[in-house]
Design an enzyme around this catalytic site. Structure first.
Site: not given
Ligand SMILES: NS(=O)(=O)c1cccc(NC(=O)NCCCCO)c1
Ligand SMILES: [Zn+2]
Length: 260
Positions: A63, A92, A94, A104, A117, A199-200
């Site tokens: 991901h 990590h 996004h 996000e 994040h 958020t996942t």
């Protein structure tokens, strides 16, 4: 397996992960007009202390990329975190298929090109990250927006330089350079904070979110490299071109701001 395509993406997560349909989900659109300006009297100053580490492991989760950075010597405390001390576990980010999207959280409907994040867990109350993720005050995540500019971000470059070694899901390698998480933070330390979730999937409602107002700058080339990671473990190439969840309803949650 969950992902970000129409058949396995955010719109269907709640079928497999019931918490994804909860009332304190993340991310959210940060409506700056409703952010209650928190005179620092009510909220203590947010303080952080990180170690510099080399040989941190970076992996392709399928991901995105994730750097495992368990730092027993790190401390995040104060601000909205009450009396508890939170410790860095991993970081990590996004991103989107173009730099017009990718973050996000959004600010008054505006998306940034990506979002970093820095994930911490409450070591005052809990014995492990996994345990902390089962409690409403278990995690604290610092969110930092990416703006695209001409200067490449040296710290992000240390991540980018390893991505060719972890092209496929499940691959990992050690980052030879010394990483100091402090360098990921913007110079202006004003932030917004609210109670939310991962958020996942499984979207646990266990996160105290702290989203910095000021973005840091990365280059388009650095983002292009992120999009070359493969979501698959084998030859089939399905690039991770986007891995952000769209904003979820804030509902009646308080959104506080702190201008450090
Ligand atoms: N994106 S985030 O809310 O910062 C965040 C922070 C820490 C963990 C997670 N999500 C997870 O660990 N999900 C478990 C399965 C992930 C497999 O890549 C998300
Ligand atoms: Zn994240």
């Amino acid at each position: 397996e969950w992902g970000y395509s129409p058949t396995n993406g955010p719109d269907v997560w709640a079928r497999l992960f019931p918490q994804a349909g909860g009332a304190r989900q993340s991310p959210v659109d940060i409506c700056t007009s409703i952010a209650s300006s928190d005179s620092n009297l009510e909220m203590k100053k947010l303080t952080f202390a990180y170690e510099s580490q080399s040989d941190l492991r970076i992996l392709n989760t399928g991901h995105g990329w994730k750097v495992e950075a368990p730092q027993s010597g790190s401390r995040l405390e104060g601000g909205p975190l009450g009396e508890d001390i939170y410790q860095l576990e991993q970081f990590h980010c996004h991103w989107g298929e173009t730099s017009a999207e990718g973050s996000e959280h959004t600010v008054d409907g505006r998306a940034y090109a990506g979002e970093l994040h820095l994930v911490h867990w409450n070591t005052t109350k809990y014995q492990s990250f996994a345990e902390a993720a089962q409690h409403p005050d278990g995690l604290a995540v610092l969110g930092v927006f990416f703006d695209v500019g001409n200067e490449s971000n040296d710290e992000i470059e240390k991540i980018v330089s390893t991505l060719s070694e972890i092209k496929f899901k499940g691959q990992f390698t050690d980052i030879p350079d010394v990483i100091d998480p402090t360098t990921f933070l913007p110079s202006g330390l004003g932030y917004w904070t609210y109670l939310g979730s991962l958020t996942t999937p499984p979207c646990n409602e266990c996160v105290i979110w702290i989203v910095y107002k000021e973005p840091i700058t990365v280059t388009e080339e650095q983002l292009v490299q992120f999009r070359c990671l493969s979501a698959c473990s084998g030859e089939a190439e399905e690039f991770i071109v986007k891995n952000y969840r769209p904003p979820q309803p804030l509902g009646n949650r308080a959104l506080r701001e702190c201008n450090a």
